[in-house]
Enzyme design. Structure first.
Site, PDB file in Angstrom:
ATOM      1  N   ASP A  69      40.899  49.399 -40.535  1.00  0.00           N
ATOM      2  CA  ASP A  69      41.225  50.610 -39.779  1.00  0.00           C
ATOM      3  C   ASP A  69      40.238  50.741 -38.632  1.00  0.00           C
ATOM      4  O   ASP A  69      39.163  51.319 -38.803  1.00  0.00           O
ATOM      5  CB  ASP A  69      41.111  51.854 -40.672  1.00  0.00           C
ATOM      6  CG  ASP A  69      42.262  52.000 -41.640  1.00  0.00           C
ATOM      7  OD1 ASP A  69      43.395  52.162 -41.178  1.00  0.00           O
ATOM      8  OD2 ASP A  69      42.017  51.954 -42.862  1.00  0.00           O
ATOM      9  N   ARG A  77      35.281  51.233 -37.904  1.00  0.00           N
ATOM     10  CA  ARG A  77      34.456  50.404 -38.788  1.00  0.00           C
ATOM     11  C   ARG A  77      33.482  49.561 -37.966  1.00  0.00           C
ATOM     12  O   ARG A  77      32.441  49.144 -38.445  1.00  0.00           O
ATOM     13  CB  ARG A  77      35.341  49.473 -39.626  1.00  0.00           C
ATOM     14  CG  ARG A  77      36.491  50.175 -40.356  1.00  0.00           C
ATOM     15  CD  ARG A  77      36.056  51.061 -41.492  1.00  0.00           C
ATOM     16  NE  ARG A  77      37.210  51.689 -42.128  1.00  0.00           N
ATOM     17  CZ  ARG A  77      37.466  52.988 -42.118  1.00  0.00           C
ATOM     18  NH1 ARG A  77      36.652  53.825 -41.471  1.00  0.00           N
ATOM     19  NH2 ARG A  77      38.530  53.488 -42.723  1.00  0.00           N
ATOM     20  N   ARG A 138      42.911  61.944 -33.848  1.00  0.00           N
ATOM     21  CA  ARG A 138      43.311  60.534 -33.879  1.00  0.00           C
ATOM     22  C   ARG A 138      44.565  60.268 -33.059  1.00  0.00           C
ATOM     23  O   ARG A 138      44.998  59.130 -32.958  1.00  0.00           O
ATOM     24  CB  ARG A 138      43.536  60.108 -35.333  1.00  0.00           C
ATOM     25  CG  ARG A 138      42.306  60.273 -36.208  1.00  0.00           C
ATOM     26  CD  ARG A 138      42.637  60.198 -37.694  1.00  0.00           C
ATOM     27  NE  ARG A 138      43.159  58.903 -38.076  1.00  0.00           N
ATOM     28  CZ  ARG A 138      43.684  58.640 -39.267  1.00  0.00           C
ATOM     29  NH1 ARG A 138      43.793  59.621 -40.169  1.00  0.00           N
ATOM     30  NH2 ARG A 138      44.145  57.436 -39.541  1.00  0.00           N
ATOM     31  N   LYS A 168      51.122  53.655 -36.607  1.00  0.00           N
ATOM     32  CA  LYS A 168      51.160  54.506 -37.791  1.00  0.00           C
ATOM     33  C   LYS A 168      51.150  55.983 -37.364  1.00  0.00           C
ATOM     34  O   LYS A 168      50.753  56.291 -36.236  1.00  0.00           O
ATOM     35  CB  LYS A 168      49.983  54.196 -38.729  1.00  0.00           C
ATOM     36  CG  LYS A 168      48.589  54.432 -38.113  1.00  0.00           C
ATOM     37  CD  LYS A 168      47.499  53.948 -39.053  1.00  0.00           C
ATOM     38  CE  LYS A 168      46.123  54.276 -38.492  1.00  0.00           C
ATOM     39  NZ  LYS A 168      45.042  53.711 -39.305  1.00  0.00           N
ATOM     40  N   HIS A 169      51.622  56.916 -38.156  1.00  0.00           N
ATOM     41  CA  HIS A 169      52.061  56.787 -39.539  1.00  0.00           C
ATOM     42  C   HIS A 169      53.545  57.166 -39.584  1.00  0.00           C
ATOM     43  O   HIS A 169      53.863  58.366 -39.592  1.00  0.00           O
ATOM     44  CB  HIS A 169      51.271  57.715 -40.448  1.00  0.00           C
ATOM     45  CG  HIS A 169      49.777  57.606 -40.318  1.00  0.00           C
ATOM     46  ND1 HIS A 169      49.063  58.194 -39.294  1.00  0.00           N
ATOM     47  CD2 HIS A 169      48.866  56.955 -41.089  1.00  0.00           C
ATOM     48  CE1 HIS A 169      47.770  57.932 -39.455  1.00  0.00           C
ATOM     49  NE2 HIS A 169      47.627  57.183 -40.534  1.00  0.00           N
ATOM     50  N   HIS A 181      46.043  62.148 -47.807  1.00  0.00           N
ATOM     51  CA  HIS A 181      45.113  61.762 -48.857  1.00  0.00           C
ATOM     52  C   HIS A 181      45.121  62.784 -49.992  1.00  0.00           C
ATOM     53  O   HIS A 181      44.817  62.459 -51.137  1.00  0.00           O
ATOM     54  CB  HIS A 181      43.684  61.673 -48.304  1.00  0.00           C
ATOM     55  CG  HIS A 181      43.474  60.553 -47.348  1.00  0.00           C
ATOM     56  ND1 HIS A 181      43.730  60.665 -46.005  1.00  0.00           N
ATOM     57  CD2 HIS A 181      43.022  59.291 -47.530  1.00  0.00           C
ATOM     58  CE1 HIS A 181      43.447  59.526 -45.400  1.00  0.00           C
ATOM     59  NE2 HIS A 181      43.020  58.669 -46.307  1.00  0.00           N
ATOM     60  N   ASP A 252      51.053  53.157 -46.280  1.00  0.00           N
ATOM     61  CA  ASP A 252      49.737  53.773 -46.347  1.00  0.00           C
ATOM     62  C   ASP A 252      49.249  53.617 -47.785  1.00  0.00           C
ATOM     63  O   ASP A 252      50.014  53.219 -48.681  1.00  0.00           O
ATOM     64  CB  ASP A 252      49.820  55.241 -45.922  1.00  0.00           C
ATOM     65  CG  ASP A 252      48.529  55.732 -45.270  1.00  0.00           C
ATOM     66  OD1 ASP A 252      47.478  55.096 -45.486  1.00  0.00           O
ATOM     67  OD2 ASP A 252      48.571  56.749 -44.559  1.00  0.00           O
TER      68      ASP A 252
END
Length: 489
Positions: A69, A77, A138, A168-169, A181, A252
């Site tokens: 990601d 990351r 995002r 995405k998503h 989540h 996901d």
């Protein structure tokens, strides 16, 4: 025949890796056909370590796919690898320059090529029409046309570097204020609305040749009564049929409550493949046991006649295309681009110059998003590195017990460092949290000389304070741009 079925079942699974070195369970599963891994922050110590890890995993078998990601901005990351930081989608949308978006994604792609990553689970192409969306920072913005244009540019930039992109998503949860989540997001639109305009960013990604699309756990009740992850209507009838998409569809994470509350892992795994998904992201805490559970469920579904073997073969065939793009020359990396973009997008209201050697930071913590990992945010350490004396108060919905808490902290700080010591209010999307709005109103009446550093989605007017800096994201380069404003540099 049994061995081939097991290979195909393992081939659609993408668990977490989970540590900086290759664990003992990994080599035999790679040999059995495991598709690859989703890399998270806990796998990364620094650049040299991760490049070595990636090379070791790739060396276990031909075509082990490493995905990550890396959206830039708040979900990144690469900052853990050292040296690289890029503003995220909201900042790029604010700049609204397609060539800059293309360049940003290209540089992300080059950094991923250098790291040994094949597949980037980005960009997020949701349209943030709901101001309470937890994913607003995002997104490129709230305008579907803008999002569509920048989606295409981002996909083109990343894939031209040799890394597969993932829009995405799907079908897009910018309409919902729920984090998948934690629960199932509700997207209450009709099939006609989906096809008329709601899916335009995904159409743009498909037209740009996107290698993969991630399906979310959104529930679209006017279209189907199950989350998109396991909806044949949304995946096969609409995405494959109406939109004509023939690339990889990845779910996901199946550990998220958005799907786990509806179907446990073995059932969700089978139903997602049945619905038309090709790859199963198992989640950041999914390791050996989850791999075995999912693989066994898929094998049993084929053995029982529930799942056609041809569906698993088709999924593996699509996945074989990923990671095969020609790699661009990593010598073309420009690690300074992120800093230039952050500087360009940052907006200053009033005079934010710190005229005192001491500052108190009141940091209002948003709800933690598992997608963002555990990276820090803000200007605290950067100001310390510049020689300022900095103390901080971190407040969250769990620790905040009324505006008197911040008032007492400011009073104590100024009694020690003097009345001219300055207060910095550090926020991200405060309009999403009533307790933060209440505290901000109180602080404005008591300490209008405070400076606000807003590193989130616009939504609150801070013009009642002495100064206000907007960065449109909390990537390291965004914090550095804000710090330069505070220091007058």
């Amino acid at each position: 025949m049994k061995a081939e079925l097991e290979r195909l079942a393992y081939g659609v699974l993408f668990p977490a890796h989970g540590r900086p070195k290759v664990p003992n369970w990994v080599p035999p599963r790679i040999e059995a056909g495991l598709g690859g891994f989703v890399i998270f922050g806990k796998d990364i110590v620094d650049g040299d370590q991760f490049r070595g890890l990636a090379a070791q995993l790739h060396g276990l078998r031909d075509h082990v796919l490493l995905s990550i990601d890396e959206e830039g901005g708040d979900v990144n990351r690469l900052e853990n690898l050292g040296g690289f930081s890029m503003p995220g989608n909201r900042a790029l949308g604010e700049l609204d320059d397609l060539e800059l978006t293309r360049q940003a994604a290209y540089q992300i792609g080059l950094s991923l090529v250098d790291a040994g990553v094949d597949w980037d689970l980005a960009p997020a192409v949701d349209t943030a029409v709901n101001p309470l969306s937890p994913n607003g920072i995002r997104c490129f913005g709230a305008d579907r046309d803008l999002v569509s244009r920048h989606t295409a540019a981002w996909v083109e930039g990343l894939q031209s570097a040799g890394v597969s992109a993932c829009a995405k998503h799907y079908p897009g949860h910018g309409l919902s204020g729920t984090d998948a989540h934690l629960a199932t997001p509700l997207v209450d639109v009709s099939r006609e609305e989906l096809l008329d305009s709601y899916l335009d960013p995904f159409r743009a990604a498909i037209a740009a040749g996107v290698d993969s699309i991630m399906v979310s756990h959104d529930l679209v009740p006017q279209v189907d009564d199950v989350p998109a992850t396991i909806s044949k209507v949304l995946l096969t009838d609409i995405l494959r049929g109406e939109l004509g998409y023939d690339g990889v569809v990845i779910t996901d994470a199946l550990e998220m409550y958005g799907i786990a509350d509806v179907a446990p892992l073995p059932e969700a795994a089978v139903r997602a493949i049945e619905a038309g998904a090709d790859a199963l992201c198992l989640g950041s805490w999914a390791f050996l046991d989850d791999v075995e559970v999912a693989a066994r469920a898929l094998v049993e579904a084929v053995d029982s006649g529930r799942l056609p073997l041809a569906r698993l073969q088709e999924a593996n065939d699509r996945l074989a295309r990923l990671g095969t793009r020609p790699k661009a020359d990593v010598a073309l990396r420009d690690n300074a681009l992120g800093s230039r973009l952050a500087e360009q997008v940052t907006v200053t209201h009033g005079d934010p110059l710190l005229r005192s050697d001491a500052a108190l930071i009141i940091r209002l913590e948003p709800t933690h998003s598992p997608a963002a990992g555990s990276a820090g945010w803000g200007v605290e350490q950067l100001l310390r590195d510049a020689g300022k004396v900095v103390e901080s108060i971190g407040l969250s919905g769990q620790t905040y017990n009324g505006p008197g808490m911040a008032k007492a902290g400011v009073g104590e700080f100024r009694s020690e460092y003097g009345a001219d010591s300055q207060v910095i209010l550090l926020v991200r999307g405060a309009h999403r949290f009533p307790w933060q709005e209440k505290l901000i109103t109180e602080l404005q009446s008591q300490h209008p000389d405070a400076i606000v550093v807003d590193m989130g989605v616009p939504g609150t007017d801070y013009s009642g304070f002495a100064a206000w800096i907007q960065t449109f994201g909390s990537a390291r380069v965004c914090a550095e741009a804000a710090t330069r404003r505070l220091l007058g540099r």
